[in-house]
Design a protein around this motif. Structure first.
Motif, mmCIF file in Angstrom:
data_model
loop_
_atom_site.group_PDB
_atom_site.id
_atom_site.type_symbol
_atom_site.label_atom_id
_atom_site.label_comp_id
_atom_site.label_asym_id
_atom_site.label_seq_id
_atom_site.Cartn_x
_atom_site.Cartn_y
_atom_site.Cartn_z
ATOM 1 N N ASN A 67 -54.380 -17.840 11.451
ATOM 2 C CA ASN A 67 -55.293 -17.964 10.059
ATOM 3 C C ASN A 67 -56.513 -18.396 10.741
ATOM 4 O OD1 ASN A 67 -56.182 -18.900 7.701
ATOM 5 N ND2 ASN A 67 -54.297 -19.798 7.111
ATOM 6 N N PRO A 68 -57.640 -17.767 10.549
ATOM 7 C CA PRO A 68 -59.020 -18.380 10.907
ATOM 8 C C PRO A 68 -59.322 -19.425 10.183
ATOM 9 C CG PRO A 68 -59.283 -16.309 9.331
ATOM 10 C CD PRO A 68 -57.683 -16.640 9.674
ATOM 11 N N ASP A 69 -58.646 -19.832 9.159
ATOM 12 C CA ASP A 69 -59.288 -21.195 8.648
ATOM 13 C C ASP A 69 -58.330 -22.218 8.896
ATOM 14 O OD1 ASP A 69 -60.942 -19.645 6.854
ATOM 15 O OD2 ASP A 69 -59.531 -19.394 5.317
ATOM 16 N N GLU A 70 -57.327 -21.956 9.819
ATOM 17 C CA GLU A 70 -56.642 -23.236 10.491
ATOM 18 C C GLU A 70 -56.633 -23.420 11.872
ATOM 19 O OE1 GLU A 70 -51.949 -24.312 9.343
ATOM 20 O OE2 GLU A 70 -52.520 -22.282 10.108
ATOM 21 N N ASP A 71 -56.983 -24.694 12.352
ATOM 22 C CA ASP A 71 -57.032 -24.961 13.627
ATOM 23 C C ASP A 71 -55.630 -24.905 14.386
ATOM 24 O OD1 ASP A 71 -59.860 -25.586 13.661
ATOM 25 O OD2 ASP A 71 -59.370 -27.591 12.893
#
Length: 78
Positions: free
Chosen positions: A50-54
């Motif tokens: 998920n590109p929004d999650e580190d």
């Protein structure tokens, strides 16, 4: 006081965490053993990114959602 603690999860998922390259054979064997025990394995490589999650919060969420955790450690940091 018992109602302060959540009920045990009925999901039989075990988060398997390790460095990958140096423990690849150990990891594969552990996953095989868990499957023989009719447990599901939760592995970071199976999770779609998920590109929004580190990475760290994503891994912690996987641990939170599991019923168990298995950490394999060796000499390599990862």
């Amino acid at each position: 006081a018992r109602d302060r603690y959540p009920a045990p999860a009925s999901y039989k998922g075990v988060m398997v965490s390790s460095t990958f390259k140096d423990l690849e054979e150990h990891r594969a064997e552990q996953i095989k053993v868990l499957h023989k025990q009719k447990l599901f394995t939760i592995e970071t490589e199976d999770r779609s990114p998920n590109p929004d999650e580190d990475v760290i919060p994503s891994s912690l969420n996987m641990v939170r959602d599991a019923s168990g955790y298995s950490g394999l450690t060796s000499h390599r940091y990862g």
